[in-house]
Design a protein around this motif. Structure first.
Motif, short mmCIF file in Angstrom:
data_model
loop_
_atom_site.label_atom_id
_atom_site.label_comp_id
_atom_site.label_asym_id
_atom_site.label_seq_id
_atom_site.Cartn_x
_atom_site.Cartn_y
_atom_site.Cartn_z
N SER A 33 -10.72 -10.30 -7.71
CA SER A 33 -9.58 -9.44 -8.03
C SER A 33 -9.95 -8.03 -8.44
N SER A 34 -11.22 -7.62 -8.24
CA SER A 34 -11.53 -6.20 -8.42
C SER A 34 -10.69 -5.40 -7.43
N LEU A 35 -10.52 -4.13 -7.72
CA LEU A 35 -9.50 -3.35 -7.01
C LEU A 35 -10.04 -1.98 -6.62
N GLY A 36 -9.68 -1.54 -5.43
CA GLY A 36 -9.95 -0.18 -4.99
C GLY A 36 -8.78 0.31 -4.15
N ILE A 37 -8.47 1.60 -4.24
CA ILE A 37 -7.32 2.17 -3.53
C ILE A 37 -7.73 3.47 -2.84
N GLU A 38 -7.27 3.64 -1.62
CA GLU A 38 -7.46 4.87 -0.85
C GLU A 38 -6.08 5.47 -0.57
N TRP A 39 -5.93 6.77 -0.87
CA TRP A 39 -4.62 7.43 -0.81
C TRP A 39 -4.77 8.68 0.06
N GLU A 40 -4.12 8.70 1.22
CA GLU A 40 -4.22 9.83 2.15
C GLU A 40 -3.13 10.85 1.84
N LEU A 41 -3.55 12.06 1.45
CA LEU A 41 -2.63 13.11 0.99
C LEU A 41 -2.50 14.20 2.03
N GLN A 42 -1.29 14.75 2.13
CA GLN A 42 -1.01 15.85 3.04
C GLN A 42 -1.18 17.19 2.32
N LEU A 43 -1.76 18.16 3.03
CA LEU A 43 -1.84 19.53 2.55
C LEU A 43 -0.75 20.34 3.24
N VAL A 44 0.17 20.91 2.44
CA VAL A 44 1.27 21.68 3.03
C VAL A 44 1.28 23.10 2.48
N ASP A 45 1.58 24.03 3.35
CA ASP A 45 1.71 25.43 2.96
C ASP A 45 2.96 25.59 2.09
N VAL A 46 2.82 26.21 0.92
CA VAL A 46 3.94 26.28 -0.02
C VAL A 46 5.07 27.18 0.50
N LYS A 47 4.78 28.06 1.46
CA LYS A 47 5.81 28.93 2.02
C LYS A 47 6.49 28.31 3.23
N THR A 48 5.70 27.86 4.19
CA THR A 48 6.28 27.34 5.43
C THR A 48 6.60 25.85 5.34
N ARG A 49 5.96 25.16 4.40
CA ARG A 49 6.04 23.69 4.23
C ARG A 49 5.41 22.93 5.40
N ILE B 261 -7.39 -16.10 3.36
CA ILE B 261 -6.56 -15.17 2.58
C ILE B 261 -5.92 -14.13 3.50
N VAL B 262 -6.69 -13.60 4.46
CA VAL B 262 -6.12 -12.65 5.43
C VAL B 262 -4.95 -13.28 6.16
N ASN B 263 -5.11 -14.52 6.61
CA ASN B 263 -4.04 -15.20 7.34
C ASN B 263 -2.81 -15.40 6.46
N ALA B 264 -3.02 -15.84 5.23
CA ALA B 264 -1.89 -16.11 4.33
C ALA B 264 -1.14 -14.84 3.96
N LEU B 265 -1.86 -13.74 3.82
CA LEU B 265 -1.22 -12.47 3.44
C LEU B 265 -0.27 -11.95 4.52
N CYS C 5 -2.24 -9.49 -7.20
CA CYS C 5 -1.72 -10.79 -7.64
C CYS C 5 -1.75 -11.82 -6.51
N LEU C 6 -1.38 -11.42 -5.31
CA LEU C 6 -1.39 -12.37 -4.19
C LEU C 6 -2.80 -12.87 -3.89
N VAL C 7 -3.76 -11.94 -3.82
CA VAL C 7 -5.13 -12.35 -3.51
C VAL C 7 -5.67 -13.24 -4.62
N GLU C 8 -5.40 -12.88 -5.87
CA GLU C 8 -5.84 -13.72 -6.99
C GLU C 8 -5.22 -15.12 -6.91
N GLN C 9 -3.94 -15.17 -6.60
CA GLN C 9 -3.26 -16.46 -6.52
C GLN C 9 -3.84 -17.32 -5.38
N PHE C 10 -4.05 -16.70 -4.22
CA PHE C 10 -4.62 -17.44 -3.09
C PHE C 10 -6.05 -17.91 -3.41
#
Length: 380
Positions: free
Chosen positions: A12-28, A152-156, A261-266
């Motif tokens: 149940s150790s955890l890691g997250i990857e979050w892909e962020l957008q860069l937007v121009d504050v004037k043109t958006r 676990i992959v199949n159950a998820l 929680c799901l992975v831990e439960q499985f």
């Protein structure tokens, strides 16, 4: 046969990857800047694992946690990196936001990041890769043994519509309302090794499958198989890649809590000798489509007879079911936030509401997403 070592992780150790957008504050508009930002915050020669890195397009920065034990720890880790990236972006007239797609920027205008593997991806996939102006969140949950990974992959896979409906944030594509809650999921699954995972019985069958792809020249390495849920042998995790880009840390915490929680439960059920359920492939495919099309308003198939129920009800019941596990993992607060998303609405709904309030002006949608990134999700 190809041997694929699985590096066991603490359960149940955890890691997250979050892909962020860069937007121009004037043109958006989506705007390149990732190379300069990362050069500033991660100088060459830094031997530590990067907390931020390039993605396919130069208008994207991916922020990455270390190995965390709780959802709260992962949220704090992400927040710290986002503050650093946001400050570097601000110097360049850019702001951060996250959604599965940008509401109106044309993918033809975007520059590919200067990495050989990205150049090769575009060469191999052509139009399919060039239009990958999409953004997601990936959640890794640790598993102690390769014997447990494929069950676990199949159950998820039963919960793909739950994750996709909660995170759906890509109703717009190059200025048009697609009519979908998640256009991103349909764009990404067009790649030949992306989309729904195959249901493989065990690790041996996984190795045979990967050997076949490599021998056939379909892939060079197993990292080129981009399933919605996949094993990550190097990290020793199950990686959930189904989610659209998520605008706020609170929402990231909610989906991460469900995943952990799901992975831990499985994992515990396997320890007790239980056989995990593996849903029928046609049901998984149908339910993914329904979540991509209708989001939280989807009715999902729950058995082989074609019985359906609202995904909202299924998600609410899942929160209740997982609560004892959440208490053990110290993520009750994050799991409960799922119910707030159901009340406030998923991102695709909030974006459409903003567009409607502003006579269809999609720059207002960008402004709302930038605001959510900075300030969090407002209550209903």
């Amino acid at each position: 046969m190809v041997q694929i070592p699985f590096n066991p992780s603490e359960r149940s150790s955890l890691g997250i990857e979050w892909e962020l957008q860069l937007v121009d504050v004037k043109t958006r508009e989506l705007t390149s800047g990732a190379v300069d930002i990362l050069d500033e915050i991660s100088p060459a020669g830094d031997d530590e694992l990067p907390k931020a890195k390039l993605e396919l397009m130069q208008s994207t920065v991916e922020v990455i946690t270390g190995i965390c034990q709780t959802v709260s720890e992962a949220q704090q880790d992400l927040a710290q990196t986002v503050r650093v990236v946001a400050a570097a972006a601000e110097k360049r007239g850019l702001a951060l936001m996250c959604a599965g797609t940008h509401p109106f920027t044309d993918w033809n205008s975007q520059l590919i990041s200067p990495k050989e593997r990205y150049s090769q991806l575009v060469e191999d996939m052509q139009w399919l890769a060039r239009r990958l102006q999409i953004f997601g969140v990936h959640v890794h949950v640790g598993v102690r043994s390769s014997d447990k990974v494929m069950p676990i992959v199949n159950a998820l896979q039963q919960y793909i519509p739950h994750f996709l409906a909660l995170s759906a944030s890509s109703p717009y594509w190059t200025g048009d309302d697609t009519g979908l809650a998640s256009a991103r999921s349909k764009v990404f699954e067009s790649l030949p090794t992306a989309g729904l995972p195959y249901q493989l019985a065990d690790w041996d069958e996984f190795e045979v499958y990967m050997e076949t792809l490599i021998s056939a020249g379909a892939i060079d390495t197993i990292s080129e198989v981009w399933w919605d849920i996949r094993p990550h042998p190097d990290f020793g995790t199950v990686e959930l890649r189904i989610c659209d880009g998520i605008p706020t840390l609170d929402e990231i915490g909610a989906v991460a809590a469900i995943a952990q929680c799901l992975v831990e439960q499985f994992d515990r059920e396997l320890d007790r000798g239980y056989t995990l359920p593996a849903p029928k492939t046609w049901i998984v495919r149908e339910n993914k489509w329904r979540a991509a099309r209708f989001g939280l308003d989807a009715d999902i198939v729950v058995d082989d007879k074609g019985t359906v129920r609202p995904v909202r009800e299924a998600i609410s019941d899942l929160v209740e079911e997982l609560m004892p596990t959440a208490k053990r993992l110290d993520c009750v607060e994050q799991l409960e936030f799922v119910l707030q998303i159901l009340e406030v609405g998923a991102s695709y709904q909030r974006q459409r509401d903003v567009a409607k309030e502003n006579d269809g002006d999609l720059t207002a949608v960008v402004d709302s997403l930038v605001g959510e990134m900075r300030n969090g999700l407002k209550p209903a």
